[in-house]
Design an enzyme around this catalytic site. Sequence first.
Site, PDB file in Angstrom:
ATOM      1  N   GLY A 120     -29.896   4.989   6.625  1.00  0.00           N
ATOM      2  CA  GLY A 120     -30.809   4.534   5.588  1.00  0.00           C
ATOM      3  C   GLY A 120     -30.458   5.100   4.223  1.00  0.00           C
ATOM      4  O   GLY A 120     -29.282   5.245   3.880  1.00  0.00           O
ATOM      5  N   GLU A 172       6.175  -1.231  -4.883  1.00  0.00           N
ATOM      6  CA  GLU A 172       6.383  -1.121  -6.328  1.00  0.00           C
ATOM      7  C   GLU A 172       5.169  -1.706  -7.045  1.00  0.00           C
ATOM      8  O   GLU A 172       4.370  -2.433  -6.432  1.00  0.00           O
ATOM      9  CB  GLU A 172       7.677  -1.843  -6.726  1.00  0.00           C
ATOM     10  N   GLU A 220      -0.368   0.353   5.198  1.00  0.00           N
ATOM     11  CA  GLU A 220       0.665  -0.132   6.130  1.00  0.00           C
ATOM     12  C   GLU A 220       0.558  -1.638   6.377  1.00  0.00           C
ATOM     13  O   GLU A 220       0.849  -2.127   7.458  1.00  0.00           O
ATOM     14  CB  GLU A 220       0.602   0.611   7.472  1.00  0.00           C
TER      15      GLU A 220
END
Length: 401
Positions: free
Chosen positions: A355, A131, A379
């Site tokens: 690079g 949430e 997770e």
Amino acid sequence: MARLAQTAGLTDVQQEILSTVRDFVDKEIIPVATELEHRDEYPQAIVDGLKELGLFGLMIPEEYGGLGESLLTYALCVEEIARGWMSVSGIINTHFIVAYMLKQHGTQEQKDHFLPRMAAGDVRGAFSMSEPGLGSDVSAITSKAVKDGDEYVLNGQKMWLTNGGTSSLVAVLVRSDEGHPEGTAPHKSMTTFLVEKEPGFGEVRPGLTIPGKIDKMGYKGVDTTELIMDGLRVPADRVLGGVTGRGFYQMMDGVEVGRVNVAARGCGVAQRAFELGVRYAQQRHTFGKAIAQHQAIQFKLAEMATKVEAAHAMMVNAARKKDSGERNDLEAGMAKYLAAEYCKEVVEDAFRIHGGYGFSKEYEIERLYREAPMLLIGEGTAEIQKMIIGRRLLEEYRFQG
């Protein structure tokens, strides 16, 4: 055939499945992944191909139309797919977590209703715990279900749903105080609901809204969304397993599968980064020779390859432990932690080998560099994995003094 990340003891069937997936990745995913990722475009053609291969039913039992394969087979397939494009592995991950939870904890009616269509890829799954203000503290969930006759009314806001828009079935974890007296431990008053919906965004069924895709640094293509429940009515027979109060344990069982998946994704992305790095090191010349001939680059390649091999071995061990029916939270936590950290390091080393060109969007390593950080938090963060590992170690090595 690559030398790294080989798995001993596979059956002929497993080897055939992996060969088919590897061929699909090389021909259908790698050539288009970077272009689709830069456009943040859902890979519908790739998903259709996975559906034709039967991968959406890989771990679903044969009696429901699936292939009935092991978690190890699934994890090795995920490793191959993530090597092509990590977002595609995310599309099948949440699907399989929901299918696994149904297989392990669903009522017979729920299995009969959902699993055949999930095996065919006609119903695709997403799962929802987090949430907006929650993070890793699952016990602090505020979304709630209240019983009303033969239905439950769900209210609350959920966050970070992979496949939130494209899925048609979401396993949602909420609080359900009905039948659980005040003072009950938070994890004993949670329930998983199986919420069916139409794919898409906006109000996808009365009381349920998927606002839209969250714009992300990486992990593009796959849709990550919020989920808002406002008076959402769900029949009582859509409580996973038919009994309230078991949702936390059901979700944690599914998350163990998810952690093996994330470890496999880390292995796949790291393997691809190594492939890109070792190839570029042989093509790029400085001071009159290929940079692969410079000792500094050889040392870097040696470290990268060792990390790829070590992460793969831990991921395979965690999958086999789960397949054996044994508790594997320690192994899954270790595998997820190590694979994610090593993936980040291998990708960064490949980026350094490239690079200045590594900073260009024309080179694939740029995409991997933005994708790898998601594995550090998906997770469960590294810190959560360390907590799980530490607690389990203290159980195993409890001092008797």
